[in-house]
Every structure is written in structure tokens, then in C-alpha cells.
Scaffold this motif. Structure first.
Motif, PDB file in Angstrom:
ATOM      1  N   VAL A 245       0.785  -1.328  -0.027  1.00 38.37           N
ATOM      2  CA  VAL A 245       0.216   0.009  -0.003  1.00 38.37           C
ATOM      3  C   VAL A 245       0.956   1.397  -0.271  1.00 38.37           C
ATOM      4  N   PRO A 246       0.777   2.013  -0.930  1.00 35.57           N
ATOM      5  CA  PRO A 246       1.486   3.311  -0.973  1.00 35.57           C
ATOM      6  C   PRO A 246       1.053   4.367   0.128  1.00 35.57           C
ATOM      7  N   ASP A 247       1.765   5.340   0.527  1.00 36.52           N
ATOM      8  CA  ASP A 247       1.632   6.321   1.270  1.00 36.52           C
ATOM      9  C   ASP A 247       1.402   6.041   2.908  1.00 36.52           C
ATOM     10  N   LEU A 248       2.086   4.968   2.987  1.00 32.90           N
ATOM     11  CA  LEU A 248       1.974   4.308   4.438  1.00 32.90           C
ATOM     12  C   LEU A 248       3.246   4.302   5.110  1.00 32.90           C
ATOM     13  N   ARG A 249       3.677   4.713   6.226  1.00 36.92           N
ATOM     14  CA  ARG A 249       4.669   4.426   6.999  1.00 36.92           C
ATOM     15  C   ARG A 249       4.713   3.409   7.801  1.00 36.92           C
ATOM     16  N   PHE A 250       5.791   2.565   8.152  1.00 38.92           N
ATOM     17  CA  PHE A 250       6.021   1.478   8.910  1.00 38.92           C
ATOM     18  C   PHE A 250       6.927   1.553  10.065  1.00 38.92           C
ATOM     19  N   GLY A 251       6.427   1.197  11.371  1.00 36.16           N
ATOM     20  CA  GLY A 251       7.209   1.128  12.384  1.00 36.16           C
ATOM     21  C   GLY A 251       8.049  -0.135  12.503  1.00 36.16           C
ATOM     22  N   PRO A 252       8.762  -0.574  13.596  1.00 34.25           N
ATOM     23  CA  PRO A 252       9.527  -1.667  13.895  1.00 34.25           C
ATOM     24  C   PRO A 252       8.767  -2.969  13.544  1.00 34.25           C
ATOM     25  N   ALA A 253       9.231  -3.853  12.877  1.00 36.80           N
ATOM     26  CA  ALA A 253       8.467  -5.134  12.577  1.00 36.80           C
ATOM     27  C   ALA A 253       9.138  -6.172  13.714  1.00 36.80           C
ATOM     28  N   VAL A 254       7.855  -7.057  14.014  1.00 36.80           N
ATOM     29  CA  VAL A 254       7.929  -7.966  14.815  1.00 36.80           C
ATOM     30  C   VAL A 254       7.704  -9.421  14.107  1.00 36.80           C
ATOM     31  N   ARG A 255       8.403 -10.425  14.295  1.00 37.55           N
ATOM     32  CA  ARG A 255       8.470 -11.477  13.541  1.00 37.55           C
ATOM     33  C   ARG A 255       8.094 -12.650  14.471  1.00 37.55           C
ATOM     34  N   VAL A 256       7.172 -13.594  14.128  1.00 42.34           N
ATOM     35  CA  VAL A 256       6.768 -14.450  14.874  1.00 42.34           C
ATOM     36  C   VAL A 256       6.581 -15.841  14.140  1.00 42.34           C
ATOM     37  N   ARG A 257       7.534 -16.865  14.517  1.00 48.14           N
ATOM     38  CA  ARG A 257       7.462 -18.282  13.944  1.00 48.14           C
ATOM     39  C   ARG A 257       5.946 -18.652  14.278  1.00 48.14           C
ATOM     40  N   LEU A 258       5.344 -19.286  13.261  1.00 49.35           N
ATOM     41  CA  LEU A 258       4.060 -20.031  13.449  1.00 49.35           C
ATOM     42  C   LEU A 258       4.329 -21.544  13.356  1.00 49.35           C
ATOM     43  N   GLY A 259       3.289 -22.205  14.056  1.00 47.65           N
ATOM     44  CA  GLY A 259       3.224 -23.815  13.871  1.00 47.65           C
ATOM     45  C   GLY A 259       2.056 -24.337  13.327  1.00 47.65           C
ATOM     46  N   VAL A 260       1.812 -25.495  13.484  1.00 47.35           N
ATOM     47  CA  VAL A 260       0.386 -26.089  12.993  1.00 47.35           C
ATOM     48  C   VAL A 260      -0.362 -26.328  14.460  1.00 47.35           C
ATOM     49  N   VAL A 261      -1.743 -26.075  14.375  1.00 52.47           N
ATOM     50  CA  VAL A 261      -2.730 -26.458  15.489  1.00 52.47           C
ATOM     51  C   VAL A 261      -3.399 -27.635  15.108  1.00 52.47           C
ATOM     52  N   LEU A 262      -3.386 -28.857  15.806  1.00 50.67           N
ATOM     53  CA  LEU A 262      -3.909 -30.089  15.720  1.00 50.67           C
ATOM     54  C   LEU A 262      -4.833 -30.816  16.833  1.00 50.67           C
ATOM     55  N   PRO A 263      -5.712 -31.530  16.352  1.00 49.29           N
ATOM     56  CA  PRO A 263      -6.504 -32.113  17.561  1.00 49.29           C
ATOM     57  C   PRO A 263      -5.507 -32.949  18.192  1.00 49.29           C
ATOM     58  N   ARG A 264      -5.573 -32.979  19.422  1.00 51.87           N
ATOM     59  CA  ARG A 264      -4.630 -33.983  20.525  1.00 51.87           C
ATOM     60  C   ARG A 264      -4.592 -35.156  19.827  1.00 51.87           C
ATOM     61  N   VAL A 265      -5.800 -35.767  19.257  1.00 55.38           N
ATOM     62  CA  VAL A 265      -5.745 -37.328  19.031  1.00 55.38           C
ATOM     63  C   VAL A 265      -5.073 -37.581  17.639  1.00 55.38           C
ATOM     64  N   SER A 266      -4.900 -36.531  16.963  1.00 53.23           N
ATOM     65  CA  SER A 266      -4.329 -36.749  15.385  1.00 53.23           C
ATOM     66  C   SER A 266      -3.094 -37.438  15.574  1.00 53.23           C
ATOM     67  N   PRO A 267      -2.815 -38.555  14.569  1.00 57.34           N
ATOM     68  CA  PRO A 267      -1.441 -38.830  14.364  1.00 57.34           C
ATOM     69  C   PRO A 267      -0.421 -37.875  14.273  1.00 57.34           C
ATOM     70  N   LEU A 268      -0.700 -36.508  13.519  1.00 62.88           N
ATOM     71  CA  LEU A 268       0.418 -35.895  13.331  1.00 62.88           C
ATOM     72  C   LEU A 268       1.006 -35.310  14.819  1.00 62.88           C
ATOM     73  N   ALA A 269      -0.157 -35.229  15.652  1.00 62.09           N
ATOM     74  CA  ALA A 269       0.275 -34.645  17.094  1.00 62.09           C
ATOM     75  C   ALA A 269       1.599 -35.412  17.666  1.00 62.09           C
ATOM     76  N   ARG A 270       1.874 -36.710  17.172  1.00 66.43           N
ATOM     77  CA  ARG A 270       3.040 -37.585  17.754  1.00 66.43           C
ATOM     78  C   ARG A 270       4.180 -37.132  17.304  1.00 66.43           C
ATOM     79  N   LEU A 271       4.449 -35.986  16.139  1.00 63.25           N
ATOM     80  CA  LEU A 271       5.818 -35.504  15.308  1.00 63.25           C
ATOM     81  C   LEU A 271       5.799 -34.493  16.452  1.00 63.25           C
ATOM     82  N   SER A 272       7.234 -34.372  16.743  1.00 64.02           N
ATOM     83  CA  SER A 272       7.673 -32.979  17.609  1.00 64.02           C
ATOM     84  C   SER A 272       7.743 -31.831  16.348  1.00 64.02           C
TER      85      SER A 272
END
Length: 333
Positions: free
Chosen positions: A153-180
Motif C-alpha cells: 500500500v503506498p503512502d504508509l509509513r511502517f514502524g519496527p517489525a515483529v516476526r513470529v514463527r508459526l506452528g500447526v494447530v492439531l487435534p490432540r488425538v491426531s497422528p500428526l500430534a505425535r510428531l515433535s
């Protein structure tokens, strides 16, 4: 020539359609008023009033100038109000947008820190998506917002950026939940729960591009605005979702797992208009970045709010009270 003063005189004459009444309203004598209008006409090279009749009437040029003059005078008034607020240290109200998924403890910490560092500032915090914030910033209905990148978007100024690593949200019973640390390719065959594209178009497209590059082409995209609804769809087996670890903390039946290689990093920063920015926008950006960078800000008691002068005075329409146009009678013409 004091252009703004002469334009102010012109507007009053155009509204009164009578030099005598206009002079009385302005608190000056009629001859200096007539001289001021004549000087404005010489400066602009046009006649602004038809004086050949009993009633003074604006010429076509005068009617055209009237709307322009009102806009210029309103801009001057906003500028003077802004400078007065900066000079006096009373910044009024800051209209700020924050993403709907912002945790309550983060909002509290942000408001507390702003109250500590800018005690004269009344922060009108609004829950808005990136898309909504961009539109409101463009329409001057928002002073600053916290946006998820990328934002083109033009004509905007931006402040300091904060970067957050995202993970995956799963049901606790999912087989994928066994993976670290599952990979994105491990999610193949699952649907993906995402906020609608309109909420943050750049981020939405970036997520899908990264997924495809790493071997995950979602079978279906399901939309969720609210974080609780998003987790609910995940628990119901309607798909997987991406987010920070905090998104799954309130639901014991859901788990969060970091993604191998950290392919998804969400970048957030404050943004404000480059033209005529609110004087507290940059300060808000710095405090917001500091607060967002903390995984779990310390809860605090919020002080009772003060009652600063409202920022909206800067944008208020001009009063029709004749005294607003009154000037000392000895002003030079």
C-alpha cells in the motif's frame, strides 16, 4: 498578503451577501473589508462578486472559489489545532487498530505502557483485520494500525517489525500430534483453516504459496475469522491451522507443534499515513513492537483513564458561530 485572512473575509461576504453584515460579523469596519476583497480579486485576477445589484452576488469565479476556500480554511484550522496539541503536550485521541487474534494479556500490556509513556493520550483501540485497517487508514478514519505483512500500500509509513514463527494447530488425538516437528509435506491431504483472504490478502496468498512450495496443497480452504472458531474447526476434524503457540493454550484438546525448518513467519508492524500523521503514531508503533515481541507480557493493573482533549476536534467541521470569524479590527489589509 495574508491569503488565509483574505479568504476568510471572502467566505463571510459570500455567506452574508452583504458587505455591511459581513463586516459586523467579522468585527471590522466595512471599508477595510471592501479593500481586502478588492486586493484578493487583484491577486487572483478575477472578479469574485457582482456589485451591480442591491444584493451582492458571487460571480461564477466566486462560486467556484467558495468551496475551495472553505476546504483551505478547514485545513488551516486542522493544522493550527494539531500544532497547538503538540505544543501543549495534549495529543487527544489516537484511533488505533489491532488484529482480532491479539491476546488479551498483550492488549492490556500495550494499553498500560502507552498510559505510562504518553499519559495525555486516549487510545481508542479497535478490533480490525489488516484489510479493514488499510481501508480505514486510507479514509483517515484510523490513525495507526497493526498490520500483517506483506502489505503493498503506498503512502504508509511502517514502524519496527515483529516476526513470529508459526506452528500447526492439531487435534490432540491426531497422528500428526505425535510428531515433535511436522513438515508442511506431512500435512498433505488435509484441509486448511485460514482467515478469509479479504482480512489480509498479502498474508493469505503468502501462506498458500509457502505451503505449495513445501509439498502441502490443501484439499480445501475453510475460513474462520475468530481464533476460537478456527480451533473449533480443527477439533472437529475440518482441517489444520497455523498460528502462534498461544492459540492452542486455552483448549486442552488441541496441541501446537512447531513446523520443521520454520517455513512460516508472520511479520507484524504498525502503519500510519505518511501525510499528516498523528503525532503519537510513531510512539504507538514503538510500544506495540516492544509489547508484541514478548511471548507473555506481565499482567498489570490499569490506571484510571484521564480525560484528554479529543483528537476529533482537529477533524470537526467549522462552526457557524459568527464569533469564529471575528478578528481584531486593527489588522492590516
Amino acid at each position: 498578503m495574508d491569503l488565509f485572512r483574505h479568504l476568510r473575509y471572502f467566505v463571510v461576504v459570500a455567506e452574508e451577501l452583504h458587505f455591511g453584515r459581513a463586516a459586523e460579523r467579522l468585527g471590522i469596519a466595512q471599508p477595510p473589508l471592501s479593500q481586502a476583497i478588492q486586493r484578493l480579486e487583484r491577486e487572483l485576477g478575477v472578479e469574485l462578486f457582482d456589485r451591480s445589484r442591491r444584493r451582492v452576488e458571487p460571480t461564477p469565479a466566486g462560486r467556484l472559489l467558495l468551496d475551495q476556500a472553505r476546504g483551505l480554511l478547514a485545513g488551516e484550522e486542522r493544522m493550527r489545532a494539531l500544532m497547538r496539541m503538540v505544543r501543549e503536550g495534549t495529543l487527544g485521541t489516537l484511533r488505533a487498530g489491532v488484529p482480532p487474534e491479539t491476546p488479551a494479556v498483550t492488549l492490556q500490556a500495550l494499553l498500560c505502557r502507552l498510559a505510562d509513556r504518553v499519559p495525555g493520550l486516549d487510545v481508542d483501540l479497535q478490533e480490525l483485520t489488516t484489510g479493514e485497517q488499510v481501508r480505514l487508514l486510507a479514509d483517515a478514519r484510523l490513525d495507526v494500525g497493526l498490520l500483517h505483512h506483506p502489505v503493498d500500500v503506498p503512502d504508509l509509513r511502517f514502524g519496527p517489525a515483529v516476526r513470529v514463527r508459526l506452528g500447526v494447530v492439531l487435534p490432540r488425538v491426531s497422528p500428526l500430534a505425535r510428531l515433535s516437528e511436522p513438515t508442511l509435506a506431512d500435512l498433505a491431504g488435509h484441509d486448511l483453516v485460514l482467515p478469509p483472504r479479504v482480512t489480509a490478502p498479502g498474508w493469505h496468498d503468502h501462506v498458500l504459496d509457502v505451503c505449495r512450495q513445501h509439498g502441502f496443497a490443501p484439499a480445501r480452504i475453510r475460513h474462520a475469522h475468530n481464533p476460537d472458531f478456527l480451533v473449533g474447526l480443527v477439533l472437529a476434524g475440518r482441517g489444520v491451522a497455523f498460528g502462534p503457540e498461544s492459540i492452542a493454550r486455552r483448549e486442552p484438546r488441541a496441541v501446537w507443534r512447531p513446523l520443521a525448518g520454520h517455513p512460516l513467519v508472520r511479520t507484524t508492524s504498525a502503519a500510519w499515513p505518511a501525510q499528516a500523521p498523528h503525532p503519537a503514531a510513531e510512539r504507538f508503533a514503538d510500544v506495540a513492537a516492544e509489547t508484541l515481541a514478548e511471548a507473555a507480557p506481565e499482567p498489570r493493573a490499569l490506571r484510571a483513564p484521564t480525560a484528554p482533549d479529543p483528537w476529533t476536534v482537529v477533524y470537526a467541521p467549522r462552526s457557524t458561530d459568527p464569533s469564529d470569524y471575528r478578528r481584531p479590527p486593527a489588522e492590516e489589509t
